[in-house]
Design a protein around this motif. Structure first.
Motif, PDB file in Angstrom:
ATOM      1  N   ILE A  45       0.853  -1.172   0.000  1.00 22.24           N
ATOM      2  CA  ILE A  45       0.000   0.000   0.000  1.00 22.24           C
ATOM      3  C   ILE A  45       0.896   1.231   0.000  1.00 22.24           C
ATOM      4  O   ILE A  45       1.503   1.572   1.011  1.00 22.24           O
ATOM      5  CB  ILE A  45      -0.937   0.002   1.217  1.00 22.24           C
ATOM      6  CG1 ILE A  45      -1.795  -1.264   1.224  1.00 22.24           C
ATOM      7  CG2 ILE A  45      -1.827   1.242   1.234  1.00 22.24           C
ATOM      8  CD1 ILE A  45      -2.649  -1.423   2.450  1.00 22.24           C
ATOM      9  N   GLY A  46       0.968   1.898  -1.128  1.00 18.63           N
ATOM     10  CA  GLY A  46       1.843   3.051  -1.249  1.00 18.63           C
ATOM     11  C   GLY A  46       2.771   2.888  -2.438  1.00 18.63           C
ATOM     12  O   GLY A  46       2.608   2.007  -3.284  1.00 18.63           O
ATOM     13  N   VAL A  47       3.775   3.759  -2.526  1.00 18.31           N
ATOM     14  CA  VAL A  47       4.714   3.747  -3.646  1.00 18.31           C
ATOM     15  C   VAL A  47       5.920   2.902  -3.267  1.00 18.31           C
ATOM     16  O   VAL A  47       6.552   3.134  -2.228  1.00 18.31           O
ATOM     17  CB  VAL A  47       5.155   5.181  -4.001  1.00 18.31           C
ATOM     18  CG1 VAL A  47       6.146   5.167  -5.152  1.00 18.31           C
ATOM     19  CG2 VAL A  47       3.947   6.030  -4.348  1.00 18.31           C
ATOM     20  N   HIS A  48       6.229   1.934  -4.092  1.00 15.26           N
ATOM     21  CA  HIS A  48       7.364   1.044  -3.803  1.00 15.26           C
ATOM     22  C   HIS A  48       7.993   0.623  -5.123  1.00 15.26           C
ATOM     23  O   HIS A  48       7.328   0.070  -6.003  1.00 15.26           O
ATOM     24  CB  HIS A  48       6.901  -0.190  -3.027  1.00 15.26           C
ATOM     25  CG  HIS A  48       8.027  -1.108  -2.644  1.00 15.26           C
ATOM     26  ND1 HIS A  48       8.877  -0.831  -1.596  1.00 15.26           N
ATOM     27  CD2 HIS A  48       8.456  -2.273  -3.180  1.00 15.26           C
ATOM     28  CE1 HIS A  48       9.768  -1.795  -1.492  1.00 15.26           C
ATOM     29  NE2 HIS A  48       9.537  -2.685  -2.440  1.00 15.26           N
ATOM     30  N   ASN A  49       9.298   0.904  -5.265  1.00  9.36           N
ATOM     31  CA  ASN A  49      10.082   0.460  -6.422  1.00  9.36           C
ATOM     32  C   ASN A  49       9.512   0.982  -7.737  1.00  9.36           C
ATOM     33  O   ASN A  49       9.507   0.280  -8.757  1.00  9.36           O
ATOM     34  CB  ASN A  49      10.164  -1.077  -6.451  1.00  9.36           C
ATOM     35  CG  ASN A  49      11.382  -1.555  -7.217  1.00  9.36           C
ATOM     36  OD1 ASN A  49      12.433  -0.941  -7.161  1.00  9.36           O
ATOM     37  ND2 ASN A  49      11.235  -2.665  -7.928  1.00  9.36           N
ATOM     38  N   ALA A  50       9.013   2.203  -7.737  1.00 10.75           N
ATOM     39  CA  ALA A  50       8.453   2.794  -8.953  1.00 10.75           C
ATOM     40  C   ALA A  50       9.577   3.167  -9.918  1.00 10.75           C
ATOM     41  O   ALA A  50      10.618   3.692  -9.515  1.00 10.75           O
ATOM     42  CB  ALA A  50       7.625   4.029  -8.607  1.00 10.75           C
ATOM     43  N   SER A  51       9.354   2.915 -11.199  1.00 12.95           N
ATOM     44  CA  SER A  51      10.378   3.203 -12.214  1.00 12.95           C
ATOM     45  C   SER A  51      10.318   4.675 -12.607  1.00 12.95           C
ATOM     46  O   SER A  51       9.250   5.241 -12.828  1.00 12.95           O
ATOM     47  CB  SER A  51      10.158   2.312 -13.439  1.00 12.95           C
ATOM     48  OG  SER A  51       8.848   2.484 -13.952  1.00 12.95           O
ATOM     49  N   VAL A  52      11.497   5.302 -12.705  1.00 13.15           N
ATOM     50  CA  VAL A  52      11.606   6.731 -12.990  1.00 13.15           C
ATOM     51  C   VAL A  52      12.687   6.955 -14.039  1.00 13.15           C
ATOM     52  O   VAL A  52      13.756   6.338 -13.993  1.00 13.15           O
ATOM     53  CB  VAL A  52      11.959   7.544 -11.720  1.00 13.15           C
ATOM     54  CG1 VAL A  52      12.001   9.039 -12.037  1.00 13.15           C
ATOM     55  CG2 VAL A  52      10.974   7.276 -10.605  1.00 13.15           C
ATOM     56  N   PRO A  72      15.543   4.653  -3.432  1.00 13.30           N
ATOM     57  CA  PRO A  72      14.815   3.469  -2.968  1.00 13.30           C
ATOM     58  C   PRO A  72      14.448   3.627  -1.491  1.00 13.30           C
ATOM     59  O   PRO A  72      15.091   4.417  -0.782  1.00 13.30           O
ATOM     60  CB  PRO A  72      15.828   2.329  -3.168  1.00 13.30           C
ATOM     61  CG  PRO A  72      16.813   2.872  -4.167  1.00 13.30           C
ATOM     62  CD  PRO A  72      16.883   4.343  -3.900  1.00 13.30           C
ATOM     63  N   PRO A  73      13.439   2.901  -0.983  1.00 14.67           N
ATOM     64  CA  PRO A  73      12.673   1.871  -1.693  1.00 14.67           C
ATOM     65  C   PRO A  73      11.464   2.405  -2.455  1.00 14.67           C
ATOM     66  O   PRO A  73      10.801   1.648  -3.150  1.00 14.67           O
ATOM     67  CB  PRO A  73      12.209   0.975  -0.537  1.00 14.67           C
ATOM     68  CG  PRO A  73      12.042   1.926   0.607  1.00 14.67           C
ATOM     69  CD  PRO A  73      13.128   2.958   0.454  1.00 14.67           C
ATOM     70  N   GLU A  74      11.153   3.705  -2.315  1.00 13.82           N
ATOM     71  CA  GLU A  74       9.994   4.241  -3.024  1.00 13.82           C
ATOM     72  C   GLU A  74      10.214   4.241  -4.541  1.00 13.82           C
ATOM     73  O   GLU A  74       9.303   3.941  -5.312  1.00 13.82           O
ATOM     74  CB  GLU A  74       9.680   5.661  -2.553  1.00 13.82           C
ATOM     75  CG  GLU A  74       9.076   5.756  -1.160  1.00 13.82           C
ATOM     76  CD  GLU A  74      10.133   5.689  -0.075  1.00 13.82           C
ATOM     77  OE1 GLU A  74      11.340   5.757  -0.429  1.00 13.82           O
ATOM     78  OE2 GLU A  74       9.766   5.562   1.099  1.00 13.82           O
ATOM     79  N   PHE A  75      11.420   4.618  -4.977  1.00 16.76           N
ATOM     80  CA  PHE A  75      11.693   4.740  -6.407  1.00 16.76           C
ATOM     81  C   PHE A  75      12.934   3.936  -6.770  1.00 16.76           C
ATOM     82  O   PHE A  75      13.838   3.748  -5.948  1.00 16.76           O
ATOM     83  CB  PHE A  75      11.917   6.213  -6.789  1.00 16.76           C
ATOM     84  CG  PHE A  75      10.731   7.109  -6.505  1.00 16.76           C
ATOM     85  CD1 PHE A  75       9.689   7.204  -7.404  1.00 16.76           C
ATOM     86  CD2 PHE A  75      10.675   7.843  -5.322  1.00 16.76           C
ATOM     87  CE1 PHE A  75       8.609   8.028  -7.145  1.00 16.76           C
ATOM     88  CE2 PHE A  75       9.591   8.659  -5.053  1.00 16.76           C
ATOM     89  CZ  PHE A  75       8.547   8.751  -5.970  1.00 16.76           C
TER      90      PHE A  75
END
Length: 372
Positions: A45-52, A72-75
């Motif tokens: 639940i939330g942003v995790h390992n999003a590709s940018v 990381p770990p969000e992006f």
């Protein structure tokens, strides 16, 4: 004393029937192991390992600082792209976020010309697109304030907000999801097990054999309730100890015995509801159709998936009559907040009252169905 002996022997018959039902045993194993572990471990639940990806047309110290702020770990580590590939990677869905920092961004910022950064979002990635864009906006705002020398002014503000998360300091969504999965599976099994067991006896003619014996409808009902209650409570305890605490590492600080007692009371209410639905149905497929519009609202509107306070006022009052609403509240209070009986007794009393009401209604309907 004879009534208690009848209830005990009938319950043992139910357990023997379950022991020889390999499909149902396999479903029980799946419901309290795989169905608990996979959603809790795999759903974030939330942003995790999003590709940018970043198109850096400025090539300044500030643009490099903004790129390094997405960590990381969000992006994932941002990938540098040439401007010519921006449309191509967005069309192919290769990156969830593509950030375009225009030329002369740092110069325009220092000159107070209010330059803009373009954040392209792949909205088909619905689980991360909306929250991720907000994350990027807040991260960039923090970095730009620090670069512009506004951090000291912000630290001297007359009022500052300090947020502390209790009971789950890292905001791990899987912790709560694992317990909610157990609550949902207990709800489904309590209704399905008792309902299908009653209908199976009716379809196989076993119920007719019971009626010629000196047994009452209450004895038959109580036997089905205590046998299914024992199985589900045991599976719940093993799932909490082995899957939730062991495999997932969720620190459950509350009293396990109190939670299992609450689970037993909830099962008393849910199994009575399952018997009531079985008396309305004439076959197992018909029972399945009746159970769907009952189980789905109990799962979705109990406060586990959506907070109860976010629902309309009239729906909140309606869901107070559902045992699942009180069970979700009791589960979170006991397992996570270590609430004792002196704290949870109002919900426990309401759950007991609902269970007794369901039992009385189901018993009256069961007697009527036997007479007919």
């Amino acid at each position: 004393m004879h009534k208690f002996a009848h209830i005990l022997r009938l319950g043992l018959k139910e357990l023997t029937s379950l022991r020889h039902d390999s499909v149902l045993l396999l479903f029980l194993f799946y419901a309290f192991t795989v169905a608990i572990y996979m959603p809790a471990a795999g759903s974030v639940i939330g942003v995790h390992n999003a590709s940018v990806a970043i198109v850096d047309e400025d090539q300044s110290a500030l643009s490099r600082q903004l790129a390094q702020a997405l960590q990381p770990p969000e992006f994932q580590t941002p990938v540098l792209l040439p401007y010519a590939q921006l449309d191509q990677v967005m069309d192919s869905g290769q990156y969830t976020f593509v950030i375009n920092i225009p030329a002369r961004f740092q110069t325009d910022l220092l000159a107070a010309r209010q330059p803009a950064i373009q954040v392209n979002v792949d909205a088909t990635a619905m689980s991360q697109a909306f929250m991720g864009a907000g994350y990027i906006g807040r991260i960039f705002q923090r970095e730009l304030q620090a670069y512009g020398g506004q951090s000291d002014a912000a630290s001297k503000a007359p009022v500052q907000l300090t947020t502390r998360a209790l009971f789950n300091t890292n905001l791990e969504g899987g912790w709560f999801l694992a317990v909610i999965q157990i609550v949902n599976n207990v709800t489904i099994l309590a209704i399905i097990l008792t309902g299908t067991a009653l209908l199976r006896e009716r379809e196989h003619g076993t119920l007719d054999h019971l009626l010629v014996l000196p047994l009452t409808a209450m004895e038959i009902m109580l036997a089905k309730i205590w046998s299914n209650l024992l199985v589900v409570v045991l599976c719940t305890w093993l799932s909490l100890e082995v899957v939730v605490k062991g495999a997932l590492g969720v620190p459950l600080s509350g009293s396990m015995s109190l939670f299992l007692l609450v689970t037993a009371v909830y099962l008393f209410a849910s199994t009575a509801l399952g018997i009531f639905l079985a008396t309305l149905a004439r076959s197992t497929p018909q029972f399945g159709l009746l159970a769907i519009p009952v189980i789905i609202p109990m799962l979705l509107l109990s406060g586990g998936s959506t907070p109860l306070d976010s629902m309309p006022q009239w729906l909140q009052w309606v869901m107070q009559g559902s045992p699942s609403t009180h069970f979700v509240s009791l589960s979170a209070a006991i397992l996570f907040r270590d609430a004792g009986l002196s704290v949870v007794w109002p919900d426990l009393l309401a759950l007991t009252a609902i269970g007794l009401l369901f039992f009385v209604i189901a018993l009256a309907r069961f007697r009527k169905s036997l007479a007919s």
